[in-house]
Design a protein around this motif. Structure first.
Motif, PDB file in Angstrom:
ATOM      1  N   LEU A 180       2.102   3.888   5.780  1.00  0.00           N
ATOM      2  CA  LEU A 180       2.958   2.925   6.486  1.00  0.00           C
ATOM      3  C   LEU A 180       2.333   2.495   7.805  1.00  0.00           C
ATOM      4  CD1 LEU A 180       6.461   4.492   5.741  1.00  0.00           C
ATOM      5  CD2 LEU A 180       5.672   2.220   5.033  1.00  0.00           C
ATOM      6  N   ASN A 181       1.712   3.427   8.523  1.00  0.00           N
ATOM      7  CA  ASN A 181       1.039   3.061   9.776  1.00  0.00           C
ATOM      8  C   ASN A 181      -0.090   2.071   9.527  1.00  0.00           C
ATOM      9  OD1 ASN A 181       2.691   4.718  11.307  1.00  0.00           O
ATOM     10  ND2 ASN A 181       1.311   6.472  11.206  1.00  0.00           N
ATOM     11  N   GLU A 182      -0.916   2.361   8.517  1.00  0.00           N
ATOM     12  CA  GLU A 182      -2.028   1.462   8.180  1.00  0.00           C
ATOM     13  C   GLU A 182      -1.504   0.117   7.684  1.00  0.00           C
ATOM     14  OE1 GLU A 182      -5.231   1.889   8.530  1.00  0.00           O
ATOM     15  OE2 GLU A 182      -5.372   4.017   9.033  1.00  0.00           O
ATOM     16  N   PHE A 183      -0.481   0.169   6.859  1.00  0.00           N
ATOM     17  CA  PHE A 183       0.105  -1.036   6.271  1.00  0.00           C
ATOM     18  C   PHE A 183       0.611  -1.964   7.378  1.00  0.00           C
ATOM     19  CE2 PHE A 183       2.640  -3.630   3.470  1.00  0.00           C
ATOM     20  CZ  PHE A 183       2.157  -3.417   2.192  1.00  0.00           C
ATOM     21  N   LEU A 234      -4.163  -5.574   2.343  1.00  0.00           N
ATOM     22  CA  LEU A 234      -3.298  -4.444   2.662  1.00  0.00           C
ATOM     23  C   LEU A 234      -3.848  -3.155   2.050  1.00  0.00           C
ATOM     24  CD1 LEU A 234       0.094  -6.288   2.052  1.00  0.00           C
ATOM     25  CD2 LEU A 234      -0.884  -5.651   4.270  1.00  0.00           C
ATOM     26  N   CYS A 235      -3.122  -2.064   2.214  1.00  0.00           N
ATOM     27  CA  CYS A 235      -3.533  -0.763   1.693  1.00  0.00           C
ATOM     28  C   CYS A 235      -2.451  -0.242   0.755  1.00  0.00           C
ATOM     29  CB  CYS A 235      -3.778   0.213   2.849  1.00  0.00           C
ATOM     30  SG  CYS A 235      -2.271   0.645   3.766  1.00  0.00           S
ATOM     31  N   PRO A 236      -2.700   0.872   0.066  1.00  0.00           N
ATOM     32  CA  PRO A 236      -1.692   1.415  -0.855  1.00  0.00           C
ATOM     33  C   PRO A 236      -0.380   1.765  -0.151  1.00  0.00           C
ATOM     34  CG  PRO A 236      -3.821   2.389  -1.292  1.00  0.00           C
ATOM     35  CD  PRO A 236      -3.967   1.603  -0.017  1.00  0.00           C
ATOM     36  N   GLU A 237       0.658   1.884  -0.956  1.00  0.00           N
ATOM     37  CA  GLU A 237       2.001   2.190  -0.465  1.00  0.00           C
ATOM     38  C   GLU A 237       2.608   3.305  -1.321  1.00  0.00           C
ATOM     39  OE1 GLU A 237       4.430  -1.279  -1.327  1.00  0.00           O
ATOM     40  OE2 GLU A 237       4.494  -0.684  -3.434  1.00  0.00           O
ATOM     41  N   ALA A 238       3.770   3.782  -0.891  1.00  0.00           N
ATOM     42  CA  ALA A 238       4.587   4.727  -1.670  1.00  0.00           C
ATOM     43  C   ALA A 238       3.832   6.000  -2.039  1.00  0.00           C
ATOM     44  CB  ALA A 238       5.127   4.055  -2.938  1.00  0.00           C
ATOM     45  N   ALA A 239       2.883   6.391  -1.182  1.00  0.00           N
ATOM     46  CA  ALA A 239       2.058   7.593  -1.400  1.00  0.00           C
ATOM     47  C   ALA A 239       1.189   7.478  -2.639  1.00  0.00           C
ATOM     48  CB  ALA A 239       2.915   8.854  -1.461  1.00  0.00           C
TER      49      ALA A 239
END
Length: 247
Positions: free
Chosen positions: A224-227, A133-138
């Protein structure tokens, strides 16, 4: 009963994560409770400060992975997404007390808090890439701003854990406390903030964050789009399967 316990006293709304059998892993019900609590607190003049905490031996192990995967598309009505936006837009100070585990959202949420207190042996980790996955919450915006690009890559790309001593050194944590003093100290600081002139505190927070709001919302959307796309990837499916096999 597992969930988020709420208590309002002396202008401080305490939001306590209460799911000890799962190390306070956040499920959709808890995200919904947190999002609703923040929305109501933003509109309630009795609430001056929010105190986010777990117990003195555990903050949160992050997302309840199975519950999250079963939770559907990451749209604006998704409880996790609602919480992220309420957290990013919250107009009043947030104080966090962190001990034990602070995994995933347990670390990224702190980037939106004004004051963070922890224990020296707290385990922080951003394990997103290990899960495909990728980072979240900015966090892809806020963490490099806080600690620098190369150090942020160490934690967001390599997903390496770090302790409270490192977190204090890099500025993620204001102060380290012994376990038996953590919650009381954080509560005292929250009450101290709540006793100060309300408009002055909220205006100061708004000014401190004003120059990043546009970039913050853009980053939240992009993450969110990437996630969402990565959740469907083979790499993520395999990583999640290995996670449950290991458990």
């Amino acid at each position: 009963m597992a969930g988020v316990e709420q208590q309002l006293q002396d202008g401080v709304l305490s939001l306590t994560l209460q799911r000890p059998d799962k190390k306070n892993a956040l499920n959709q019900q808890m995200y919904q409770q947190l999002a609703d609590a923040l929305k109501q607190a933003a509109e309630d003049d009795q609430v001056k400060v929010v105190l986010l905490q777990g117990q003195d031996d555990c903050f949160t192990a992050g997302n309840d992975l199975q519950d999250f995967i079963d939770g559907g598309e990451l749209n604006q009505q998704h409880p996790t997404v609602r919480f992220l936006y309420q957290l990013a837009e919250f107009p009043k100070p947030i104080v966090a007390a962190v001990a034990g585990l602070a995994i995933g959202i347990g670390t990224t949420a702190l980037l939106h808090c004004e004051l963070v207190y922890a224990t020296a042996d707290t385990r922080f980790q951003l394990p997103f890439t290990k899960l495909g996955l990728c980072p979240e919450a900015a966090s892809s915006l806020l963490l490099p701003q806080l600690i620098g690009y190369h150090r942020a890559c160490e934690y967001l790309l390599l997903a390496e854990p770090f302790d409270g001593v490192a977190a204090e050194r890099m500025g993620l944590v204001n102060r380290l406390l012994p376990h038996d003093e953590l919650l009381a100290f954080a509560g005292q600081k929250a009450r101290q903030l709540a006793a100060m002139p309300t408009q002055a505190i909220q205006s100061s927070k708004r000014l401190l964050k004003a120059n990043q709001q546009e970039a913050l919302h853009y980053t939240l959307r992009e993450e969110l789009n990437e996630f969402q796309q990565l959740l469907q990837s083979d790499a993520c499916q395999q990583a999640v399967q290995q996670f449950f096999q290991k458990k």
